[in-house]
Design an enzyme around this catalytic site. Structure first.
Site, PDB file in Angstrom:
ATOM      1  N   SER A 139       0.774  -1.217  -0.110  1.00  0.00           N
ATOM      2  CA  SER A 139       0.211   0.051  -0.033  1.00  0.00           C
ATOM      3  C   SER A 139       0.995   1.290   0.025  1.00  0.00           C
ATOM      4  O   SER A 139       1.950   1.157   0.552  1.00  0.00           O
ATOM      5  CB  SER A 139      -0.881   0.110   1.297  1.00  0.00           C
ATOM      6  OG  SER A 139      -1.515   1.363   1.242  1.00  0.00           O
ATOM      7  N   TYR A 152      -0.980  -0.174  10.287  1.00  0.00           N
ATOM      8  CA  TYR A 152      -1.184  -0.680   9.423  1.00  0.00           C
ATOM      9  C   TYR A 152       0.062  -0.251   8.253  1.00  0.00           C
ATOM     10  O   TYR A 152       0.589  -1.203   7.650  1.00  0.00           O
ATOM     11  CB  TYR A 152      -2.613  -0.331   8.557  1.00  0.00           C
ATOM     12  CG  TYR A 152      -2.936  -0.424   7.078  1.00  0.00           C
ATOM     13  CD1 TYR A 152      -3.106  -1.747   6.795  1.00  0.00           C
ATOM     14  CD2 TYR A 152      -2.597   0.303   6.098  1.00  0.00           C
ATOM     15  CE1 TYR A 152      -3.089  -2.289   5.493  1.00  0.00           C
ATOM     16  CE2 TYR A 152      -2.687   0.151   4.694  1.00  0.00           C
ATOM     17  CZ  TYR A 152      -3.148  -1.006   4.690  1.00  0.00           C
ATOM     18  OH  TYR A 152      -3.276  -1.508   3.003  1.00  0.00           O
ATOM     19  N   LYS A 156       3.018  -2.447   6.454  1.00  0.00           N
ATOM     20  CA  LYS A 156       3.205  -2.442   4.903  1.00  0.00           C
ATOM     21  C   LYS A 156       4.494  -1.991   4.736  1.00  0.00           C
ATOM     22  O   LYS A 156       4.825  -2.528   3.681  1.00  0.00           O
ATOM     23  CB  LYS A 156       2.127  -1.699   4.277  1.00  0.00           C
ATOM     24  CG  LYS A 156       0.550  -2.066   4.467  1.00  0.00           C
ATOM     25  CD  LYS A 156       0.639  -3.404   3.652  1.00  0.00           C
ATOM     26  CE  LYS A 156      -0.848  -3.821   3.488  1.00  0.00           C
ATOM     27  NZ  LYS A 156      -0.914  -5.143   3.050  1.00  0.00           N
TER      28      LYS A 156
END
Length: 248
Positions: A139, A152, A156
């Site tokens: 991402s 998150y 990532k």
């Protein structure tokens, strides 16, 4: 330089909905045998060209379940040529108050699970004359985090580095690459991302097919020399805020 995957087997984690569903359908359309997994049975597994993906129940955050998943793929199809580590995601959360349990679950899904599935997949692929390809779906949050995405984004970012590390260790038999997926149009509600289109050079957010086509390329013969690569599928990123401020 063919995109014909007839005779090849592809495993897509989290391939029962969203981006993973479209990735699975794209490989099916290219002739591959496709396996998707998830924690619950899908309403309808991916289909294309009159063919349907095989579904296996698996929680890839569990190392034993990840090994068993790969074993089931090989038991059914006799080989594994492509692994797409797509399972991931997280709701937004305030970093100041988020619970340790939440952080652990986000990191487990977005960083540890891809590692757990990649390990047994590598063992199978390196035993094959043709080797194999592993693609990790990342991402833009890994390099440009937004508020509410601390856990998150960190996971990532780790996935991107993991990709490069595994590429070094597992070449030349197994190629490991990364797709940096940009914001999806579906994440912006009914307007399909129209409100943010102006800050993206390509004039629109990404759609799942953009990521799926990138996976098809990275897994195919045309990318046979690519490993440790990061393919940015984000429409050019975003215009700098200072540019937007002076343009308005």
């Amino acid at each position: 330089m063919s995109v014909d995957f007839t005779g090849r087997t592809v495993l897509v984690t989290g391939g029962t909905k969203g981006i993973g569903y479209v990735i699975a359908r794209t490989f099916l359309a290219a002739g591959a045998d496709v396996v998707v997994c998830g924690r619950t049975d899908p309403t309808a597994p991916p289909t294309a060209g009159g063919r349907t993906a095989c579904f296996v129940v698996a929680d890839v955050r569990d190392p034993a379940a990840a090994v068993h998943l790969v074993e089931q793929v090989v038991e059914r199809f006799g080989r594994l040529d492509v692994l797409v580590n797509n399972a991931g995601g997280s709701p937004d959360a305030d970093a100041a108050t988020v619970s340790p349990r939440f952080v652990e679950r986000v990191v487990a899904l977005n960083l540890l699970a891809p590692f757990y599935v990649a390990q047994p997949a590598n063992q199978v692929m390196r035993s094959q004359d043709s080797g194999g390809s592993i693609i990790n779906i990342g991402s833009v949050s890994a390099v440009h985090p937004q508020p509410g995405t601390a856990a998150y984004s960190a996971a990532k970012a780790g996935l991107l580095t993991l990709t490069r590390a595994l590429a070094l260790e597992w070449a030349p038999k197994v190629r490991v690459n990364h797709v940096t997926a940009g914001p999806m149009a579906s994440a912006y509600g009914e307007d399909g991302g129209a409100a943010v289109a102006g800050v993206i050079p390509m004039g629109r957010p990404a759609v799942p097919a953009d990521v799926a086509n990138a996976c098809l390329f990275l897994a195919g013969d045309a990318a046979s020399y690519l490993t440790g690569a990061d393919l940015a599928v984000h429409g050019g990123g975003e215009f700098p805020a200072r540019y937007l401020a002076t343009r308005s």
